[in-house]
Write an enzyme that holds these catalytic residues in place. Structure first.
Site, PDB file in Angstrom:
ATOM      1  N   SER A 108      19.043   6.012  96.067  1.00 52.74           N
ATOM      2  CA  SER A 108      20.227   6.423  95.313  1.00 52.74           C
ATOM      3  C   SER A 108      19.846   6.725  93.850  1.00 52.74           C
ATOM      4  O   SER A 108      19.086   7.648  93.605  1.00 52.74           O
ATOM      5  CB  SER A 108      21.291   5.326  95.458  1.00 52.74           C
ATOM      6  N   ASP A 158      27.764  10.457 103.959  1.00 48.46           N
ATOM      7  CA  ASP A 158      27.641   9.767 102.668  1.00 48.46           C
ATOM      8  C   ASP A 158      28.800  10.186 101.753  1.00 48.46           C
ATOM      9  O   ASP A 158      28.929  11.365 101.421  1.00 48.46           O
ATOM     10  CB  ASP A 158      26.287  10.156 102.036  1.00 48.46           C
ATOM     11  N   HIS A 189      26.095   5.881 102.860  1.00 46.14           N
ATOM     12  CA  HIS A 189      25.137   5.670 101.770  1.00 46.14           C
ATOM     13  C   HIS A 189      24.149   4.532 102.087  1.00 46.14           C
ATOM     14  O   HIS A 189      23.188   4.329 101.377  1.00 46.14           O
ATOM     15  CB  HIS A 189      25.917   5.373 100.477  1.00 46.14           C
TER      16      HIS A 189
HETATM   17  C1  MLT Z   1      23.498   8.255  90.599  1.00 50.04           C
HETATM   18  O1  MLT Z   1      24.292   7.926  89.748  1.00 50.04           O
HETATM   19  O2  MLT Z   1      22.273   8.326  90.419  1.00 50.04           O
HETATM   20  C2  MLT Z   1      24.077   8.605  91.922  1.00 50.04           C
HETATM   21  O3  MLT Z   1      25.394   8.947  91.752  1.00 50.04           O
HETATM   22  C3  MLT Z   1      23.977   7.539  92.927  1.00 50.04           C
HETATM   23  C4  MLT Z   1      24.416   6.185  92.450  1.00 50.04           C
HETATM   24  O4  MLT Z   1      23.640   5.516  91.830  1.00 50.04           O
HETATM   25  O5  MLT Z   1      25.540   5.770  92.742  1.00 50.04           O
END
Ligand code: MLT
Length: 207
Positions: A108, A158, A189
């Site tokens: 992520s 996701d 996710h």
């Molecule tokens: C981010 O902020 O890098 C992406 O939206 C994924 C997350 O960290 O939630």
């Protein structure tokens, strides 16, 4: 270690028969311990440099600031990417590993800073395993990513990462010369055990 690149981290030396080092980069709200179990599945025997992001969002560690979900603070992203690159160089000297053999495993937000490292500093990493990645930014000029190897695992359901973000990142990296394998998972996710095994098989094939 200089103040500029002083990151909280864990370094774990791998078993002697594996020369590989993994840079582990957690998701929002994680820390340097979060990705250790996953990394041990994907890269058994590897040394692990696991880093904690310095930005706090309501107390949750991240690798760079965002203005809203999926909307990144570009100035902070570039600053934090450079800072992390500097830390990686220092860590390579301290812990005696070759950055040219370094693969990131990012989840992520950690996958997004891993992509940002590859796009900003071609050759710094040999490649990466990216779980639930987005396009961090579009470089103004094309970096040469020849020799960069990437495995992406993306959830078909996701709610955080739109499907086209994953496709765009894959196509963009390929257009810059990277070899990218994109795998779609029947998941959201969250990471599944099956995709960890797929990532492990892929990584084992990278010389
Ligand atoms: C981010 O902020 O890098 C992406 O939206 C994924 C997350 O960290 O939630």
């Amino acid at each position: 270690m200089s103040e500029l690149s002083n990151f909280q981290h864990i370094f774990q030396k791998g078993s002697t028969d594996s020369g590989r080092t993994i840079l582990a980069l957690h998701g929002t709200g994680g820390d340097e311990g979060s990705l250790l179990p996953i990394t041990r599945v994907v890269a058994p025997g590897a040394s692990i440099l696991s880093v904690r992001g310095k930005v706090l969002e309501n107390g949750a560690p991240r690798f760079f600031r965002r203005l809203a979900e999926g909307v990144f603070d570009m100035e902070d992203l570039h600053f934090r990417t450079s800072e992390l690159a500097e830390f990686i160089h220092q860590a390579a000297t301290t812990y005696n590993f070759e950055t040219k053999d370094l693969f990131a495993i990012g989840y992520s937000n950690g996958a997004n800073i891993a992509s940002s490292l590859m796009l900003s500093f071609p050759g710094l990493l040999r490649g990466g395993v990216l779980f639930r990645a987005m396009v961090p930014f579009v470089p103004p000029t094309s970096p040469d990513l020849t020799g960069t190897h990437v495995f992406m695992a993306q959830g078909k359901h996701d709610p955080i990462v739109p499907l086209e973000q994953a496709e765009d990142l894959c196509l963009m990296m390929r257009s810059f010369g990277a070899s990218v394998e994109l795998k779609w998972i029947e998941m959201d996710h969250r990471i599944t055990r099956a995709e960890l095994n797929d990532a492990s098989d892929w990584l084992a094939k990278q010389a």
